[in-house]
Design an enzyme around this catalytic site. Structure first.
Site, mmCIF file in Angstrom:
data_model
loop_
_atom_site.group_PDB
_atom_site.id
_atom_site.type_symbol
_atom_site.label_atom_id
_atom_site.label_comp_id
_atom_site.label_asym_id
_atom_site.label_seq_id
_atom_site.Cartn_x
_atom_site.Cartn_y
_atom_site.Cartn_z
ATOM 1 N N SER A 1 0.823 -1.205 0.000
ATOM 2 C CA SER A 1 0.000 0.000 0.000
ATOM 3 C C SER A 1 0.859 1.257 0.000
ATOM 4 C CB SER A 1 -0.855 -0.024 1.272
ATOM 5 O OG SER A 1 -1.669 1.106 1.328
ATOM 6 N N CYS B 1 -6.845 0.138 12.025
ATOM 7 C CA CYS B 1 -8.107 -0.292 11.430
ATOM 8 C C CYS B 1 -8.981 -1.016 12.455
ATOM 9 C CB CYS B 1 -7.852 -1.210 10.248
ATOM 10 S SG CYS B 1 -6.554 -0.624 9.195
HETATM 11 N N1 PLP Z 1 -2.415 -5.196 5.671
HETATM 12 C C1 PLP Z 1 -1.726 -4.689 6.703
HETATM 13 C C2 PLP Z 1 -0.711 -5.542 7.397
HETATM 14 C C3 PLP Z 1 -1.964 -3.378 7.140
HETATM 15 O O1 PLP Z 1 -1.285 -2.882 8.165
HETATM 16 C C4 PLP Z 1 -2.955 -2.612 6.459
HETATM 17 C C5 PLP Z 1 -3.287 -1.247 6.916
HETATM 18 O O2 PLP Z 1 -3.174 -0.907 8.081
HETATM 19 C C6 PLP Z 1 -3.625 -3.189 5.372
HETATM 20 C C7 PLP Z 1 -3.325 -4.483 5.010
HETATM 21 C C8 PLP Z 1 -4.659 -2.436 4.596
HETATM 22 O O3 PLP Z 1 -4.036 -1.453 3.790
HETATM 23 P P1 PLP Z 1 -4.887 -0.368 2.999
HETATM 24 O O4 PLP Z 1 -5.169 0.715 3.976
HETATM 25 O O5 PLP Z 1 -4.012 0.110 1.890
HETATM 26 O O6 PLP Z 1 -6.091 -1.041 2.494
#
Ligand code: PLP
Length: 419
Positions: A218, A345
């Site tokens: 990302s 999140c």
């Molecule tokens: N995977 C991991 C390990 C993350 O830390 C995050 C975001 O915090 C994501 C996936 C999701 O990323 P995005 O915000 O780009 O959807």
């Protein structure tokens, strides 16, 4: 404090910010913003259009893609597609494989994944797929034996994160992918590299990573904007389209290309690749180690979660007996510190972190955990200020805790029973 040169208008929003939450997101690097601006203003044409103004922009998009292909050690341009986020890339890799091989009904992942993977797998479980959620031990590590015995001829995809967003624990994904293919050569291996990209040098052409078929990352974790990600799909690894629409991205993902963000992402790669080779991560590791060393001296009954495992150099996850994580964060917030009590999140829910619980961290400590993640603009002064302030906060909160024995400076009987 964040460097004024790098914070643009941030100072007008908040008088003082000490940002120690780089795993949640990163500010856009001004050098990234600079390369994006022309595409937000004058170079606005749709790169799919067939006139010179647009075709010149399409050429620049492909130049950016080729650089990223090189930076990650991919071999072909169409192995890298631009997405809207890591969440989208992850959904594409997992659901796209399942759709490409509908007869393979088994998925393997781990209990400590980000919700982008966990919830996708749980959703597929509701659709009748069988999902194995591999457990971790108290150090946050996977058992290789359990991993091997989970693989069957029915396994379609394995999705294991490279580095954990809450603890920074790194899984040996390259090795696991190789092992998986020895057991079942048809199995496809995806890794969520959202937290490791930019912090660990990943060369998908190197023997270590060669067995990985899909990788997600990302932009907003690597000083590029929110709203861009990539999905690496190794040549020959079959995948059904996830976002259906136009024939963009080699007919692998529909949707008009986000040109400013794509060129910004390429610049972000250039900058972090340079930093990785100049040893800047070492500076972060020293600051992270300083935090741990000083806090453990000053705060009794503090635990560093995952310390025995291999970890990202910028991350520490600590917990304290007999204090509420939310109260610590509230006090820290009043002083301008930006820190998470779990993944950005998942915070917002009162449930203790699923990652810490799966590492057998007692529920009371899991409730009091802080994730501190350092980054490009973290200074020694900021770290020293944090080290100076946190012990005072913990000690004040313990003073009013029903679980703390003030006379003997330790948890009381009630805490041990609750524990
Ligand atoms: N995977 C991991 C390990 C993350 O830390 C995050 C975001 O915090 C994501 C996936 C999701 O990323 P995005 O915000 O780009 O959807």
């Amino acid at each position: 404090m964040l460097d004024k040169k790098n914070t643009h208008e941030q100072d007008t929003v908040m008088s003082k910010v000490i940002y120690l939450d780089y795993n949640a997101t990163t500010p856009i690097d001004p050098r990234v913003l600079d390369v994006m601006l022309p595409y937000l203003k004058d170079k606005y044409a749709n790169p799919s259009s067939k006139y010179r103004f647009a075709m010149d922009i399409a050429i620049e998009v492909e130049k950016a893609r080729s650089s990223i292909v090189k930076y990650i050690g991919a071999n072909h341009s169409d192995e890298v597609i631009f997405t809207g986020s890591a969440t989208e890339s992850i959904n594409h890799a997992i659901r796209g494989t399942i759709k490409a091989f509908p007869e393979r009904r088994h998925i393997i992942t781990t209990v400590v994944e980000h919700p982008a993977v966990l919830e996708t797998c749980k959703d597929l479980e509701r659709d009748g797929y069988q999902v194995t959620f591999l457990k971790v031990n108290e150090n946050g590590e996977l058992s290789v034996d359990e991993f091997k015995s989970a693989i069957s001829k029915d396994t379609g995809i394995i999705s294991i994160m490279h580095a954990n967003n809450e603890t920074g624990i790194v899984f040996p994904v390259g090795e696991l992918a190789k092992l998986a293919k020895k057991i079942n050569p048809d199995v496809l291996f995806h890794t969520d590299a959202t937290q490791s990209m930019g912090k660990i040098d990943i060369d998908l052409n190197a023997d270590e990573y060669k067995a990985i078929d899909f990788l997600s990352m990302s932009g907003h974790k690597v000083y590029a904007p929110k709203g861009i990600g990539i999905l690496f799909t190794r040549k020959g690894a079959r995948l059904r389209k996830f976002i259906t629409g136009g024939h963009h991205e080699f007919n692998k993902r529909g949707g008009t290309l986000n040109v400013p963000f794509i060129v910004g992402l390429e610049k972000a790669f250039e900058i972090f690749k340079d930093e990785l080779s100049s040893g800047k991560q070492k500076k972060l590791e020293e600051l992270r180690d300083l935090i741990e060393k000083e806090l453990i001296k000053k705060i009794p009954y503090m635990n560093i979660n995952g310390k025995k495992a291999e970890r990202l150099s910028n991350t520490t996850n600590i917990s304290f007996d007999c204090v509420e994580g939310e109260s610590i964060l509230f006090q820290l917030d009043k002083m301008g510190f930006c820190i998470s009590s779990g993944s950005a999140c998942t915070s917002g829910s009162l449930e203790p972190s699923h990652v810490l619980r799966s590492m057998h961290v007692p529920i009371t400590s899991a409730h009091s955990s802080l994730r501190i993640s350092l980054g490009r603009y973290t200074t020694r002064e900021e770290v020293l200020e944090f080290i100076a302030k946190l012990p005072e906060i913990i000690s004040r909160l313990r003073e009013i805790s029903p679980f703390w024995d003030r006379n003997n400076n330790k948890p009381n009987e009630k805490a041990i029973q609750y524990g």
